[in-house]
Design a protein around this motif. Structure first.
Motif, PDB file in Angstrom:
ATOM      1  N   UNK A   1      -0.792 -20.607   5.930  1.00 38.45           N
ATOM      2  CA  UNK A   1      -1.846 -21.632   5.874  1.00 38.45           C
ATOM      3  C   UNK A   1      -3.040 -21.102   5.089  1.00 38.45           C
ATOM      4  N   UNK A   2      -3.316 -19.860   5.250  1.00 41.45           N
ATOM      5  CA  UNK A   2      -4.420 -19.246   4.536  1.00 41.45           C
ATOM      6  C   UNK A   2      -4.145 -19.255   3.029  1.00 41.45           C
ATOM      7  N   UNK A   3      -2.882 -19.066   2.679  1.00 45.32           N
ATOM      8  CA  UNK A   3      -2.512 -19.086   1.258  1.00 45.32           C
ATOM      9  C   UNK A   3      -2.816 -20.453   0.655  1.00 45.32           C
ATOM     10  N   UNK A   4      -2.516 -21.493   1.410  1.00 49.66           N
ATOM     11  CA  UNK A   4      -2.773 -22.840   0.887  1.00 49.66           C
ATOM     12  C   UNK A   4      -4.265 -23.113   0.728  1.00 49.66           C
ATOM     13  N   UNK A   5      -4.995 -22.608   1.707  1.00 48.59           N
ATOM     14  CA  UNK A   5      -6.458 -22.786   1.603  1.00 48.59           C
ATOM     15  C   UNK A   5      -6.974 -22.070   0.351  1.00 48.59           C
ATOM     16  N   UNK A   6      -6.484 -20.880   0.137  1.00 46.19           N
ATOM     17  CA  UNK A   6      -6.921 -20.108  -1.029  1.00 46.19           C
ATOM     18  C   UNK A   6      -6.489 -20.797  -2.322  1.00 46.19           C
ATOM     19  N   UNK A   7      -5.282 -21.379  -2.303  1.00 50.44           N
ATOM     20  CA  UNK A   7      -4.781 -22.071  -3.495  1.00 50.44           C
ATOM     21  C   UNK A   7      -5.660 -23.269  -3.827  1.00 50.44           C
TER      22      UNK A   7
ATOM     23  N   UNK B   1      -8.725 -23.662  -3.054  1.00 51.27           N
ATOM     24  CA  UNK B   1     -10.008 -23.165  -3.569  1.00 51.27           C
ATOM     25  C   UNK B   1      -9.870 -22.692  -5.007  1.00 51.27           C
ATOM     26  N   UNK B   2      -8.759 -22.059  -5.313  1.00 50.56           N
ATOM     27  CA  UNK B   2      -8.548 -21.576  -6.678  1.00 50.56           C
ATOM     28  C   UNK B   2      -8.451 -22.747  -7.648  1.00 50.56           C
TER      29      UNK B   2
END
Lengths: 616, 298
Positions: free
Chosen positions: B246-252, B254-255
């Motif tokens: 889930x954190x990866x998706x949040x970071x994606x 944001x990117x």
């Protein structure tokens, strides 16, 4: 560490399976994307992980690993000797085979004692020690002691016997200590090959060795003289051995015999009456360096041949007379009526159909289908239907024992196959012991008259059954003779540790026994029966004098090493039959593992939930 | 085979025109009004007569009224030359609907609007670090259809370096039209350099970003080996091993937002129009609603 349920350890196979799963899971699934530009850019926006979070990846694995480990251990019920005090219960096999020696001359029993002495050190650690000596009977040498000196003294008192090993009683004694104990550990020092047991640690001191054993000595006496036939076997290898025959302690003959491994061989010694006019005991022996030498001797005691005198009163005496004469030790006097029959001077009086007004004052009495019955015995209503002849349940007489033996050893003599076409049930007071029944009604009863005499009454005519047609009818009659006029010693061959019953005959004045070490032992003649337990192998001679001047009766027996001690035994697993909490090891440890497994399961579920939440 | 544009859509485009913000130079004979005065029929202004001016343009009526000589000036009309740069990297041939199809249809539509306004249109493919002419100076409908046929056969492979390609291009025009760059801009290439180069020669620049739905909202989970469409082999640095959480998706997310913000900020600083769309949006809606709202099509 010991596992009370080792099957539970199979669960630990889940550990390699888990590792394999994780190795497979560790592979990244190939997923084509248009560009990884944004994914790489996203790394800059990932939350900075705390150092502890770096191990989060393996946290799930660690939890699963620990949970399987805990479940496996919980199921296997590991038991650590963590209790404050462990009661060490040491059972020492003191049977004859423990006297078997190594080439260095150290017996198995000595080896066991050395190991037991090492266990004494456990006392210094606060544990208790119980030592049970299991020879032909079992007993405590020391019970739950915390004293080293006391324990060492008890060990020094321990002696190996010549009989068997009473494992049953030894385990009962051990169980009594276990019942009182919180944590107990039972160790059995033995030379028999017991199957591994969960409750008892077996210290196997035995091994296959070379053993020569004297198995039998037979005596044939004729007018020409005596013929002794000794039988021996070499177990473990072929061997040429020198055998000898001692008569009353003196060596009279020796021979060289070739023995094949495991095959019985015989040595024959012949003596004329001139060479050997009389003797008391004979011993067949050999002096060879085999591992177990206590069974290298076999003996016999010369006994007076008992000649029974029987008065048979019967209008149709064919069956009974033939059966009695066939026994070879009977002098049978036949009378067709009671009026013509003698009423004294016989060992046994048999009345078939009618009985005299007054029963004889000496000897035993056997009445078949009598019209009147003695000692308050009452006839029931005659039954004309065929019924099975059955041994009475729960009878304790020697007659019963012999019949039972015959029943089991001679397959043809099956009482259930014997029927009685017509019988009359007998009813008497408690002094009458029921021997045989038909339809659960007593039809053969016996009453003890004292001084070795008895009175037996049979409620059917021998012509109404084909019992007399069976070969074992002779055995039955032999037993009846023995019962009517018992010998001093019933069995001439016993094993060390067996109980020998000595029946005092009427008019007994003194009774002495000469032991194998030539010492004498006297017995009281107050009681009708005496019991004696031989503790060492050899010939035991009995001499009884009677009130009749100059009359003596000789008898004796040979006590040998039990057959079970000759060869190493493969025996079944021993059980203490104790509840789990008394299995000698604390249960708390397995409960701890179960508790740990439960906690880990909760943690795992929590981690799993977080993991699922983390996954999109 | 793809068909980038058809007669039905062309008929929808008729009557529409590209809206050029600034007055540009160009060849004579076009249909676009220029900042300078020329010889068209459309009156623009007056100015005092200077000796040497063409006497035929003196407004004699004004001379009668003010007793001074004034010269009548007329608007100058020029032909524009629009240049459309197409990102033909492998990452464009992606998504459902396909980004490449979406881009080619948009490019053809914009090209047709230029041609309809008597302008010339050139199509370029950005292939690697170079700019490849696909159809140069297309004028007239006949030539447009030939250009459309070329676009139909355009293939997408390897990577594209927008910065190097446009910066190194020999002919990027001058102040004579619109330069349109259509790409997903998912590249490490220095595309800013390309924009600055175009602006330096006076081009009006329009950046159009197209992203597929799975680029905007990826559907991935667990441990994945992300294989870049432009990667040449498994060990290529562009491939990436990740554990998607889930954190990866949040970071994606944001990117992605950061990247688009970067594009917007840069374009705003250069007065360049930047538009970003999902390939899911139909071209009709894009042109007649989104572009119209942005004032790019009238």
């Amino acid at each position: 560490m010991k596992f009370l349920n080792p099957v539970g350890l199979w669960l630990l196979l889940g550990l390699p399976a888990l590792i394999i799963i994780y190795l497979i899971k560790a592979r990244h699934e190939e997923r084509p994307v248009s560009s990884t530009f944004l994914w790489k850019l996203s790394r800059k926006f990932m939350k900075r992980k705390l150092p502890i979070q770096r191990i989060k990846k393996i946290l799930m694995f660690v939890l699963q690993f620990l949970m399987i480990l805990a479940l496996g251990l919980g199921a296997a019920k590991p038991a650590l000797s963590l209790g404050p005090v462990t009661d060490y219960i040491l059972i020492l096999d003191a049977s004859a085979s423990m006297r078997t020696k190594t080439e260095e001359g150290i017996s198995r029993f000595d080896t066991a004692l050395l190991q037991v002495e090492e266990m004494v050190e456990q006392i210094e650690k606060g544990h208790t020690l119980t030592l049970i000596l299991a020879s032909d009977d079992a007993g405590y040498l020391i019970e739950e002691t915390t004293s080293i000196n006391e324990a060492r003294l008890a060990i020094s008192r321990a002696e190996c016997g010549y009989g068997g090993c009473d494992t049953t009683d030894a385990l009962l004694l051990a169980q009594m200590v276990c019942d009182r104990s919180e944590y107990a550990k039972v160790i059995f020092y033995t030379d028999n090959a017991y199957a591994p047991s969960d409750e008892i640690e077996i210290v196997d001191l035995g091994e296959e060795t070379w053993n020569l054993t004297a198995e039998y000595l037979d005596l044939s006496e004729s007018e020409e003289g005596f013929v002794f036939r000794g039988t021996m076997t070499s177990y473990g290898k072929d061997y040429d051995l020198a055998v000898g025959l001692k008569i009353d302690g003196k060596i009279l003959s020796a021979k060289q015999i070739e023995c094949k491994d495991g095959v019985p061989s015989s040595a024959v010694f012949e003596f004329t009456k001139e060479e050997l006019p009389d003797f008391e005991k004979a011993e067949f022996y050999f002096d060879e360096p085999d591992a177990f030498q206590e069974d290298n001797l076999y003996g016999l005691c010369r006994t007076d041949v008992k000649q029974y005198r029987v008065m048979l009163v019967s209008p149709r005496p064919l069956y009974l007379r033939s059966a009695l004469r066939a026994l070879g030790n009977c002098e049978v006097t036949v009378s067709t009526t009671t009026e013509n029959a003698d009423s004294s001077g016989y060992d046994l009086y048999i009345y078939d159909g009618e009985i005299p007004e007054e029963l004889p004052a000496d000897g035993s009495v056997l009445i078949f289908d009598g019209d009147r019955l003695p000692f308050g015995l009452v006839l029931g209503d005659k039954v004309g239907e065929a019924s099975d002849l059955e041994l009475s349940k729960g009878i304790e007489s020697d007659l019963y024992e012999d019949l039972t033996l015959q029943e089991s050893s001679a397959a043809k003599f099956l009482l259930k196959d014997v029927q009685v076409s017509s019988y009359t049930p007998l009813k008497g007071d408690a002094d009458w012991e029921t021997i045989f029944t038909c339809d659960d009604q007593p039809i053969w009863v016996r009453r003890d008259l004292g001084e070795g005499r008895s009175c037996s009454v049979v409620g059917f005519d021998l012509h109404d059954t084909y019992l007399t047609m069976m070969a074992d009818f002779a055995v039955l009659m032999s037993n009846i003779l023995l019962d009517s006029a018992p010998a001093l010693i019933k069995d001439q061959t016993v094993s060390v540790g067996d109980t020998v019953s000595i029946t005092l005959l009427a008019g007994a004045k003194t009774l002495r026994m000469k032991l194998p070490d030539e010492s004498l032992r006297g017995f009281s003649v107050e009681q009708e029966k005496q019991v004696f337990t031989p503790k060492s192998p050899g010939v035991y001679s009995l001499v009884m004098t009677t009130e009749t001047e100059g009359e003596t009766k000789r008898d004796g027996f040979f006590a040998g090493i039990p057959d079970s001690e000759t060869l190493r035994q493969e025996l079944e697993e021993l059980h203490l039959l104790l509840p789990p909490e008394h299995s000698g090891l604390p249960q708390a440890s397995s409960e701890i593992w179960t508790f740990v497994a439960g906690v880990l399961l909760i943690l795992l579920l929590a981690e799993w939930g977080l993991h699922c939440h983390e996954q999109y | 085979m793809r068909r980038v544009i058809d007669d039905g859509f062309i008929s929808m485009l008729e009557g529409r025109d590209l809206c050029i913000r600034q007055h540009l130079d160009g060849l004579f004979g076009g249909n676009r009004r220029s900042d300078s005065y020329g010889s068209s029929a459309e009156f623009a202004d007056y100015r005092p007569y200077i000796p040497g001016d063409d006497l035929r343009r003196i407004d004699w009526n004004l001379y009668g009224r003010f007793d001074k000589l004034y010269l009548r000036l007329f608007t100058d009309e020029r032909q524009q030359h629009h240049r459309i740069y197409l990102d033909t990297s492998a990452s464009m041939d992606w998504g459902e609907p396909n980004k490449a199809d979406w881009m080619l249809k948009l490019a053809a539509s914009l090209g047709f609007l230029g041609i309809q306004a008597m302008d010339r249109v050139s199509f370029y493919a950005i292939r690697g670090g170079s700019c490849v002419d696909l159809c140069r100076s297309v004028m007239g409908r006949e030539a447009f259809y030939q250009a459309a046929e070329t676009l139909n056969h355009l293939s997408f492979y390897e990577e594209s370096d927008l910065g190097a390609a446009i910066f190194g291009a020999e002919d990027i025009g001058k102040k004579d039209g619109l330069s349109i760059i259509i790409s997903d801009f998912l590249t490490d290439s220095d595309w800013k350099k390309a924009v600055d180069r175009l602006l330096s020669v006076g081009r009006e620049v329009l950046l159009i970003q197209v992203l597929s739905e799975d680029e905007l909202d990826p559907l991935l989970n667990g441990k994945v080996f992300l294989m870049d469409a432009e990667a040449e082999h498994d060990e290529d640095d562009r491939n990436e091993r990740m554990e998607i959480t889930r954190d990866s998706f949040r970071a994606y997310a944001k990117a992605l937002a950061w990247h688009q913000k970067e594009l917007q900020t840069f374009c705003a600083s250069r007065n360049v129009t930047f538009l970003s769309f999902c390939s899911k949006i139909p071209t009709e809606k894009l042109l007649f609603e989104k572009f119209a709202e942005a004032g790019l099509i009238i």
